[in-house]
Design a protein around this motif. Structure first.
Motif, PDB file in Angstrom:
ATOM      1  N   SER A   9       0.813  -1.210   0.000  1.00 47.58           N
ATOM      2  CA  SER A   9       0.000   0.000   0.000  1.00 47.58           C
ATOM      3  C   SER A   9       0.851   1.266   0.000  1.00 47.58           C
ATOM      4  CB  SER A   9      -0.895   0.026   1.249  1.00 47.58           C
ATOM      5  OG  SER A   9      -1.533   1.282   1.353  1.00 47.58           O
ATOM      6  N   GLY A  14      -2.019   1.979   6.891  1.00 47.74           N
ATOM      7  CA  GLY A  14      -3.426   1.973   6.502  1.00 47.74           C
ATOM      8  C   GLY A  14      -4.089   0.623   6.735  1.00 47.74           C
ATOM      9  N   THR A  16      -4.309  -2.117   4.818  1.00 50.84           N
ATOM     10  CA  THR A  16      -3.529  -3.323   4.505  1.00 50.84           C
ATOM     11  C   THR A  16      -2.599  -3.667   5.667  1.00 50.84           C
ATOM     12  OG1 THR A  16      -3.574  -2.568   2.200  1.00 50.84           O
ATOM     13  CG2 THR A  16      -2.126  -4.417   2.713  1.00 50.84           C
ATOM     14  N   PRO A  86      -3.525  -3.323  -1.185  1.00 50.33           N
ATOM     15  CA  PRO A  86      -4.846  -2.722  -1.336  1.00 50.33           C
ATOM     16  C   PRO A  86      -5.351  -3.040  -2.736  1.00 50.33           C
ATOM     17  CG  PRO A  86      -3.161  -1.053  -1.659  1.00 50.33           C
ATOM     18  CD  PRO A  86      -2.441  -2.335  -1.334  1.00 50.33           C
ATOM     19  N   THR A  87      -6.624  -2.865  -2.953  1.00 52.30           N
ATOM     20  CA  THR A  87      -7.207  -3.018  -4.292  1.00 52.30           C
ATOM     21  C   THR A  87      -7.109  -1.680  -5.006  1.00 52.30           C
ATOM     22  OG1 THR A  87      -8.737  -4.657  -3.431  1.00 52.30           O
ATOM     23  CG2 THR A  87      -9.313  -3.632  -5.544  1.00 52.30           C
ATOM     24  N   TYR A  88      -6.355  -1.644  -6.096  1.00 49.95           N
ATOM     25  CA  TYR A  88      -6.245  -0.439  -6.917  1.00 49.95           C
ATOM     26  C   TYR A  88      -6.779  -0.787  -8.303  1.00 49.95           C
ATOM     27  CZ  TYR A  88      -3.074   2.003  -3.594  1.00 49.95           C
ATOM     28  OH  TYR A  88      -2.503   2.637  -2.504  1.00 49.95           O
ATOM     29  N   PHE A  89      -7.888  -0.202  -8.668  1.00 55.00           N
ATOM     30  CA  PHE A  89      -8.526  -0.487  -9.949  1.00 55.00           C
ATOM     31  C   PHE A  89      -8.636  -1.996 -10.189  1.00 55.00           C
ATOM     32  CE2 PHE A  89      -7.597   3.921 -10.200  1.00 55.00           C
ATOM     33  CZ  PHE A  89      -8.688   4.452 -10.869  1.00 55.00           C
ATOM     34  N   ALA A 124      -6.919  -5.505   1.061  1.00 50.59           N
ATOM     35  CA  ALA A 124      -7.839  -4.467   1.545  1.00 50.59           C
ATOM     36  C   ALA A 124      -8.583  -3.893   0.339  1.00 50.59           C
ATOM     37  CB  ALA A 124      -7.067  -3.355   2.250  1.00 50.59           C
ATOM     38  N   LEU A 125      -9.870  -3.627   0.545  1.00 53.33           N
ATOM     39  CA  LEU A 125     -10.655  -3.023  -0.544  1.00 53.33           C
ATOM     40  C   LEU A 125     -11.755  -2.148   0.031  1.00 53.33           C
ATOM     41  CD1 LEU A 125     -13.308  -5.419  -2.071  1.00 53.33           C
ATOM     42  CD2 LEU A 125     -12.024  -6.028  -0.009  1.00 53.33           C
ATOM     43  N   ARG A 126     -12.231  -1.237  -0.817  1.00 60.19           N
ATOM     44  CA  ARG A 126     -13.355  -0.395  -0.405  1.00 60.19           C
ATOM     45  C   ARG A 126     -14.678  -1.054  -0.778  1.00 60.19           C
ATOM     46  NH1 ARG A 126     -16.986   3.211  -2.499  1.00 60.19           N
ATOM     47  NH2 ARG A 126     -16.252   2.910  -4.620  1.00 60.19           N
ATOM     48  N   ARG A 127     -14.754  -1.590  -2.016  1.00 59.21           N
ATOM     49  CA  ARG A 127     -16.052  -2.068  -2.495  1.00 59.21           C
ATOM     50  C   ARG A 127     -15.998  -3.284  -3.415  1.00 59.21           C
ATOM     51  NH1 ARG A 127     -21.163   0.079  -2.700  1.00 59.21           N
ATOM     52  NH2 ARG A 127     -22.432  -0.506  -4.484  1.00 59.21           N
ATOM     53  N   ARG A 160     -12.363   1.927   3.655  1.00 66.74           N
ATOM     54  CA  ARG A 160     -11.881   2.932   2.695  1.00 66.74           C
ATOM     55  C   ARG A 160     -10.759   3.758   3.325  1.00 66.74           C
ATOM     56  NH1 ARG A 160     -12.984   8.223   1.479  1.00 66.74           N
ATOM     57  NH2 ARG A 160     -14.610   8.335   3.041  1.00 66.74           N
ATOM     58  N   PRO A 162      -7.904   4.965   5.893  1.00 67.11           N
ATOM     59  CA  PRO A 162      -7.018   4.174   6.753  1.00 67.11           C
ATOM     60  C   PRO A 162      -7.620   3.976   8.141  1.00 67.11           C
ATOM     61  CG  PRO A 162      -5.739   5.759   5.514  1.00 67.11           C
ATOM     62  CD  PRO A 162      -7.183   6.066   5.224  1.00 67.11           C
TER      63      PRO A 162
END
Ligand SMILES: Cc1cc2nc3c(=O)[nH]c(=O)nc-3n(C[C@H](O)[C@H](O)[C@H](O)COP(=O)(O)O)c2cc1C
Length: 193
Positions: A9, A14, A16, A86-89, A124-127, A160, A162
């Motif tokens: 991350s 954060g 992760t 983290p999940t990025y795109f 880790a992810l937001r959605r 979402r 941290p």
């Protein structure tokens, strides 16, 4: 025995990191030494496909200007490896992808450097998109002849900003169960031959 955890991350502390620490706490409780290594603020480039690692076979990447050779050394010295992103795109972060490409290629160039070490993914992810990240991380372990423990769910935590992931009770439990299962597996295997 030791587990090295890489956090891909941009946030050193954060979501992760929180998830990785939940796994590491369980490992520590089982007497396993742990280290958390953050890629945040450390520029890393992807594989340049020079294939010098296959010529030299010296357990090093020919690109010496960043932290990747330090990461390879840490992987070689550990008995277990956690990759956290983290999940990025809907995919791993660019830093984690660079780590995967370069540590992975040097591993393959040197007769499966990480063979039979225990490896697990933390996401880790937001959605949405986290399961794809989980799969991308697991490809590293499976092509490197490593052994993957399971948990009570896929190893995802939702949040979402941290710190938010600490409120995902199921994600927290998944990480604790992963840590317990990883420790159990490592003790069964012993030092990889
Ligand atoms: C560049 C970028 C892309 C993101 N893409 C996604 C995404 O595709 N899916 C998602 O659920 N969250 C996405 N997020 C949100 C993060 O995955 C989420 O906030 C995560 O908890 C961040 O972990 P960290 O605190 O360890 O950095 C994105 C965040 C950033 C900065």
């Amino acid at each position: 025995m030791k587990v090295i955890a890489f956090n891909g991350s941009a946030h050193k502390e954060g979501n992760t990191a929180i998830l990785l620490n939940l796994v590491l706490d369980e490992l520590k409780a089982e007497g396993i030494e742990t280290e958390l290594y953050s890629l945040a603020g450390k520029p890393v480039q992807g594989c340049i496909a020079c294939f010098k690692c296959f010529e030299k076979k010296d357990q090093r990447c020919a690109v010496e200007k960043d932290i990747i050779n330090e990461c390879i050394r840490k992987m070689v010295e550990a008995d277990g490896i956690l990759l956290g992103s983290p999940t990025y795109f809907a995919d791993v972060s660019a830093s984690m992808k660079a780590l995967i490409e370069r540590c992975g290629m040097v591993g393959r160039a040197n007769a499966d450097l990480y063979k039979r070490k225990v490896g697990a993914a933390v996401v880790a992810l937001r959605r949405a998109g986290g399961i794809h990240v989980f799969n991308s991380l697991n490809y590293f372990f499976s092509i490197n002849a490593m052994i993957i423990p399971g948990s009570s769910y896929w190893n995802l935590g939702i949040g979402r900003a941290p710190g938010e992931v600490a409120g995902d009770a199921e994600g927290v439990q998944t990480m604790k169960d992963l840590g317990k299962n990883m420790a159990w597996l490592m003790k069964k295997i012993g030092k990889p031959a």
